[in-house]
Write a protein that holds these residues in place. Structure first.
Motif, PDB file in Angstrom:
ATOM      1  N   ALA A 193       1.000  -1.106   0.186  1.00 42.60           N
ATOM      2  CA  ALA A 193      -0.017  -0.077  -0.016  1.00 42.60           C
ATOM      3  C   ALA A 193       0.805   1.185  -0.072  1.00 42.60           C
ATOM      4  N   VAL A 194       2.104   1.139   0.789  1.00 40.22           N
ATOM      5  CA  VAL A 194       3.054   2.284   0.737  1.00 40.22           C
ATOM      6  C   VAL A 194       3.440   2.295  -0.495  1.00 40.22           C
ATOM      7  N   THR A 195       4.030   1.437  -1.157  1.00 39.63           N
ATOM      8  CA  THR A 195       4.329   1.579  -2.399  1.00 39.63           C
ATOM      9  C   THR A 195       3.621   2.045  -3.495  1.00 39.63           C
ATOM     10  N   LEU A 196       2.235   1.575  -3.575  1.00 42.99           N
ATOM     11  CA  LEU A 196       1.376   2.060  -4.675  1.00 42.99           C
ATOM     12  C   LEU A 196       0.927   3.678  -4.449  1.00 42.99           C
ATOM     13  N   TYR A 197       0.534   4.163  -3.102  1.00 43.69           N
ATOM     14  CA  TYR A 197      -0.074   5.289  -2.801  1.00 43.69           C
ATOM     15  C   TYR A 197       1.137   6.345  -2.676  1.00 43.69           C
ATOM     16  N   GLY A 198       2.458   5.804  -2.307  1.00 47.12           N
ATOM     17  CA  GLY A 198       3.595   6.686  -2.204  1.00 47.12           C
ATOM     18  C   GLY A 198       4.168   6.721  -3.643  1.00 47.12           C
ATOM     19  N   ASN A 199       4.028   6.084  -4.410  1.00 51.13           N
ATOM     20  CA  ASN A 199       4.231   6.214  -5.942  1.00 51.13           C
ATOM     21  C   ASN A 199       3.579   7.120  -6.523  1.00 51.13           C
ATOM     22  N   ARG A 200       2.241   7.146  -6.237  1.00 49.82           N
ATOM     23  CA  ARG A 200       1.232   8.126  -6.876  1.00 49.82           C
ATOM     24  C   ARG A 200       1.432   9.280  -6.266  1.00 49.82           C
ATOM     25  N   SER A 201       1.636   9.508  -5.006  1.00 45.58           N
ATOM     26  CA  SER A 201       1.924  10.872  -4.406  1.00 45.58           C
ATOM     27  C   SER A 201       3.212  11.587  -4.939  1.00 45.58           C
ATOM     28  N   VAL A 250      -5.983   7.105  -0.116  1.00 48.82           N
ATOM     29  CA  VAL A 250      -5.417   6.702   1.228  1.00 48.82           C
ATOM     30  C   VAL A 250      -6.830   6.702   2.073  1.00 48.82           C
ATOM     31  N   THR A 251      -7.697   7.512   2.059  1.00 44.42           N
ATOM     32  CA  THR A 251      -8.901   7.874   2.766  1.00 44.42           C
ATOM     33  C   THR A 251      -9.745   6.580   2.558  1.00 44.42           C
ATOM     34  N   TYR A 252      -9.998   6.498   1.391  1.00 42.07           N
ATOM     35  CA  TYR A 252     -10.949   5.188   1.046  1.00 42.07           C
ATOM     36  C   TYR A 252     -10.301   3.809   1.158  1.00 42.07           C
ATOM     37  N   PHE A 253      -8.860   3.768   1.323  1.00 43.19           N
ATOM     38  CA  PHE A 253      -8.334   2.641   1.564  1.00 43.19           C
ATOM     39  C   PHE A 253      -8.244   2.497   2.969  1.00 43.19           C
ATOM     40  N   ILE A 277      -1.924   3.423  10.429  1.00 42.92           N
ATOM     41  CA  ILE A 277      -0.839   4.396  10.655  1.00 42.92           C
ATOM     42  C   ILE A 277       0.626   4.373   9.959  1.00 42.92           C
ATOM     43  N   PRO A 278       0.994   3.153   9.749  1.00 38.69           N
ATOM     44  CA  PRO A 278       2.403   3.357   9.098  1.00 38.69           C
ATOM     45  C   PRO A 278       2.081   4.124   7.608  1.00 38.69           C
ATOM     46  N   LEU A 279       0.889   3.779   6.768  1.00 40.38           N
ATOM     47  CA  LEU A 279       0.627   4.274   5.624  1.00 40.38           C
ATOM     48  C   LEU A 279       0.527   5.672   5.551  1.00 40.38           C
ATOM     49  N   LEU A 280      -0.266   6.232   6.822  1.00 38.00           N
ATOM     50  CA  LEU A 280      -0.530   7.543   6.914  1.00 38.00           C
ATOM     51  C   LEU A 280       0.433   8.384   7.147  1.00 38.00           C
ATOM     52  N   ILE A 281       1.493   7.849   7.930  1.00 40.00           N
ATOM     53  CA  ILE A 281       2.712   8.524   8.235  1.00 40.00           C
ATOM     54  C   ILE A 281       3.783   8.623   7.319  1.00 40.00           C
ATOM     55  N   VAL A 282       3.814   7.623   6.191  1.00 41.00           N
ATOM     56  CA  VAL A 282       4.619   7.621   5.210  1.00 41.00           C
ATOM     57  C   VAL A 282       3.927   8.921   4.121  1.00 41.00           C
ATOM     58  N   ILE A 283       2.645   9.038   3.877  1.00 43.10           N
ATOM     59  CA  ILE A 283       2.022   9.945   3.014  1.00 43.10           C
ATOM     60  C   ILE A 283       2.126  11.078   3.651  1.00 43.10           C
ATOM     61  N   PHE A 284       1.958  11.250   4.729  1.00 47.97           N
ATOM     62  CA  PHE A 284       2.333  12.537   5.424  1.00 47.97           C
ATOM     63  C   PHE A 284       3.716  13.202   5.353  1.00 47.97           C
ATOM     64  N   ILE A 285       4.694  12.369   5.355  1.00 46.86           N
ATOM     65  CA  ILE A 285       6.148  12.635   5.301  1.00 46.86           C
ATOM     66  C   ILE A 285       6.238  13.298   3.857  1.00 46.86           C
ATOM     67  N   ILE A 286       5.700  12.507   2.804  1.00 43.70           N
ATOM     68  CA  ILE A 286       5.903  12.887   1.376  1.00 43.70           C
ATOM     69  C   ILE A 286       5.187  14.388   1.108  1.00 43.70           C
ATOM     70  N   TRP A 287       4.116  14.552   2.028  1.00 42.23           N
ATOM     71  CA  TRP A 287       3.768  15.986   1.712  1.00 42.23           C
ATOM     72  C   TRP A 287       4.370  16.777   2.515  1.00 42.23           C
ATOM     73  N   TYR A 288       4.773  16.366   3.691  1.00 40.71           N
ATOM     74  CA  TYR A 288       5.603  17.538   4.558  1.00 40.71           C
ATOM     75  C   TYR A 288       6.937  17.842   4.009  1.00 40.71           C
ATOM     76  N   LEU A 289       7.643  17.147   3.349  1.00 37.71           N
ATOM     77  CA  LEU A 289       8.849  17.189   2.572  1.00 37.71           C
ATOM     78  C   LEU A 289       8.593  18.005   1.195  1.00 37.71           C
ATOM     79  N   GLY A 290       7.474  18.408   0.861  1.00 44.64           N
ATOM     80  CA  GLY A 290       7.031  18.559  -0.475  1.00 44.64           C
ATOM     81  C   GLY A 290       7.545  17.852  -1.574  1.00 44.64           C
ATOM     82  N   GLY A 291       7.323  16.437  -1.398  1.00 38.39           N
ATOM     83  CA  GLY A 291       7.425  15.539  -2.561  1.00 38.39           C
ATOM     84  C   GLY A 291       6.203  15.399  -3.197  1.00 38.39           C
ATOM     85  N   SER A 292       5.212  16.028  -3.020  1.00 37.05           N
ATOM     86  CA  SER A 292       3.874  15.873  -3.979  1.00 37.05           C
ATOM     87  C   SER A 292       4.438  16.284  -5.144  1.00 37.05           C
ATOM     88  N   GLY A 293       3.927  15.314  -6.405  1.00 29.32           N
ATOM     89  CA  GLY A 293       3.997  15.708  -7.830  1.00 29.32           C
ATOM     90  C   GLY A 293       5.408  16.005  -8.103  1.00 29.32           C
TER      91      GLY A 293
END
Length: 244
Positions: free
Chosen positions: A51-59, A69-72, A193-209
């Protein structure tokens, strides 16, 4: 291989398990921490990494996948809530028969991850033939239903550790607490929680897009890395659970 995975899981989850034991008098917090321990259970590790790989890759490639992530997570909440309701309605007889079905549900995950990994690597082009991969196709087009079903199916991938955590440890508290009905969905949130933490870190570090800024070739490189990881996880998962 499963024993090795169990040992790794035990080492990682031990601090959280000790914390949960100290918080048993606080049922909601206890359920949340217990869910986090469940996320580290052997049968959940590969699913959560997937799940981290799928949604992290997309993010990283496009934008933060908060909707997916919300629907997951919602799929997880529905799965554990339904299991809690079934045990409450049907009693311990049903609970004792559940282990007969979960091993087969768990064995499906490995081959599914292999197929999704092959698809992400571009070796399979979907034109209505491989319906089993429709989930990953819908995922590519941001289907909330695909993310929901992914969360639902991953949650049903039980193993002895997860069974003990949910049915043996949590359910007695659910049945004895006046607000026990909210504990299974709280447990489900803990597993996310692990998935939410990883997605939050990507967002916080400006990795979006980030990939959109780097170009198409870099995007394909990232997707292929994710595909290789999914393929390896699927192979590992299949060898682990089909050998039991």
């Amino acid at each position: 291989m499963y024993s090795l995975l169990s040992e790794i899981s035990a080492v990682i989850s031990k601090p959280f398990f000790n914390l949960a034991n100290n918080l048993e008098s606080w049922p909601i917090v206890f359920a949340l921490i217990l869910g986090l321990i469940g996320a580290l259970a052997p049968c959940q590790l590969t699913g959560n990494i997937s799940a981290v790989t799928l949604y992290g890759n997309r993010s990283i490639q496009k934008k933060i996948a908060w909707k997916d992530v919300t629907y997951f997570t919602l799929g997880k909440v529905v799965a554990f809530s339904l299991l809690g309701v079934l045990v409450w309605l049907l009693g311990r007889g049903f609970e004792q028969n559940l282990p007969l079905y979960f091993p087969w549900l768990r064995k499906i995950m490995g081959p599914l991850l292999i197929l999704v990994g092959i698809y992400m690597l571009g070796f399979i082009k979907l034109k209505g033939t491989f319906k089993v991969l429709k989930l990953s196709k819908e995922y590519k087009h941001e289907s909330p239903f695909a993310s929901f079903m992914l969360g639902l199916s991953f949650s049903l991938a039980f193993c002895p550790t997860m069974f003990v955590l949910f049915f043996v440890t949590l359910m007695p508290i659910v049945l004895s607490s006046p607000y026990g009905f909210i504990l299974p969905p709280t447990f489900a949130l803990g597993t996310a929680i692990p998935l939410l933490i990883v997605i939050f870190i990507i967002w916080y570090l400006g990795g979006s897009g980030m990939v959109m800024k780097k170009g198409r070739k870099f995007g394909m490189f990232i997707q292929r890395i994710a595909g290789v990881l999914m393929l390896l996880l699927g192979i590992f998962d299949t060898f682990t659970y089909w050998s039991l």
